[in-house]
Design a protein around this motif. Structure first.
Motif, PDB file in Angstrom:
ATOM      1  N   ILE A 127       0.925  -1.074   0.049  1.00 50.39           N
ATOM      2  CA  ILE A 127      -0.049  -0.101   0.107  1.00 50.39           C
ATOM      3  C   ILE A 127       0.852   1.339  -0.172  1.00 50.39           C
ATOM      4  O   ILE A 127       0.624   2.127  -0.760  1.00 50.39           O
ATOM      5  N   ALA A 128       1.889   1.290   0.626  1.00 47.00           N
ATOM      6  CA  ALA A 128       2.855   2.365   0.780  1.00 47.00           C
ATOM      7  C   ALA A 128       3.480   2.546  -0.547  1.00 47.00           C
ATOM      8  O   ALA A 128       3.487   3.779  -1.114  1.00 47.00           O
ATOM      9  N   LEU A 129       3.898   1.417  -1.222  1.00 49.60           N
ATOM     10  CA  LEU A 129       4.397   1.593  -2.550  1.00 49.60           C
ATOM     11  C   LEU A 129       3.471   2.247  -3.636  1.00 49.60           C
ATOM     12  O   LEU A 129       3.859   3.039  -4.370  1.00 49.60           O
ATOM     13  N   LEU A 130       2.420   1.775  -3.540  1.00 51.36           N
ATOM     14  CA  LEU A 130       1.278   2.464  -4.393  1.00 51.36           C
ATOM     15  C   LEU A 130       1.112   3.922  -4.247  1.00 51.36           C
ATOM     16  O   LEU A 130       1.027   4.667  -5.105  1.00 51.36           O
ATOM     17  N   LEU A 131       1.059   4.218  -2.919  1.00 53.88           N
ATOM     18  CA  LEU A 131       1.087   5.751  -2.423  1.00 53.88           C
ATOM     19  C   LEU A 131       2.095   6.356  -3.057  1.00 53.88           C
ATOM     20  O   LEU A 131       1.994   7.536  -3.550  1.00 53.88           O
TER      21      LEU A 131
END
Length: 142
Positions: A127-131
């Motif tokens: 999720i952090a990578l997507l953000l």
């Protein structure tokens, strides 16, 4: 001095993106493959945590020393899509990404099984990578 900080923030972002991708894919692949959690996985996730926090601190220094607020009102910044992205959306998204990395790292340490540890890292770091990928100013990357 501030130009050096900008350059550092720019190039450190490459390192953050690289280790975040590495940590995410490592955790996802090991979770899917039902592999064991190893000390190497701990070091990768810890290094990602450290590198992302350093990038956040550099970004906070840039944000607080920016000339945007002395020259423009917040209303003017919000009306301009480029300024809004640089001054509001990018910092908020990156803070959330670092928070997710921190939560994922913290939660993975509390898990007792390898599957649980890797799954927590895989979920939160993904999720952090997507953000991060969503709010990187790609026009300025290269």
């Amino acid at each position: 001095m501030m130009e050096t900080v900008k350059v550092l923030h720019h190039y450190w972002a490459y390192l953050v993106l690289l280790v975040l991708v590495l940590a995410t894919f490592n955790a996802v692949i090991k979770t899917i493959g039902k592999k064991e959690y190893e000390p190497k996985d701990f070091r990768i996730s810890l290094f990602t945590l450290i590198v992302s926090h350093i990038q956040l601190l550099i970004g906070i220094v840039l944000w607080f020393t920016a000339d945007y607020f002395s020259e423009l009102s917040m209303g003017e910044i919000m009306k301009n899509s480029v300024l809004r992205s640089n001054v509001v959306e990018h910092p908020v998204a990156m803070i959330l990404a670092v928070v997710l990395i921190t939560i994922g790292y913290s939660k993975h340490k509390k898990q007792l099984s390898s599957a649980g540890k890797l799954k927590k890292i895989a979920i939160f770091y993904s999720i952090a990578l997507l953000l991060v990928c969503a709010k990187i100013p790609w026009d300025k990357v290269f």
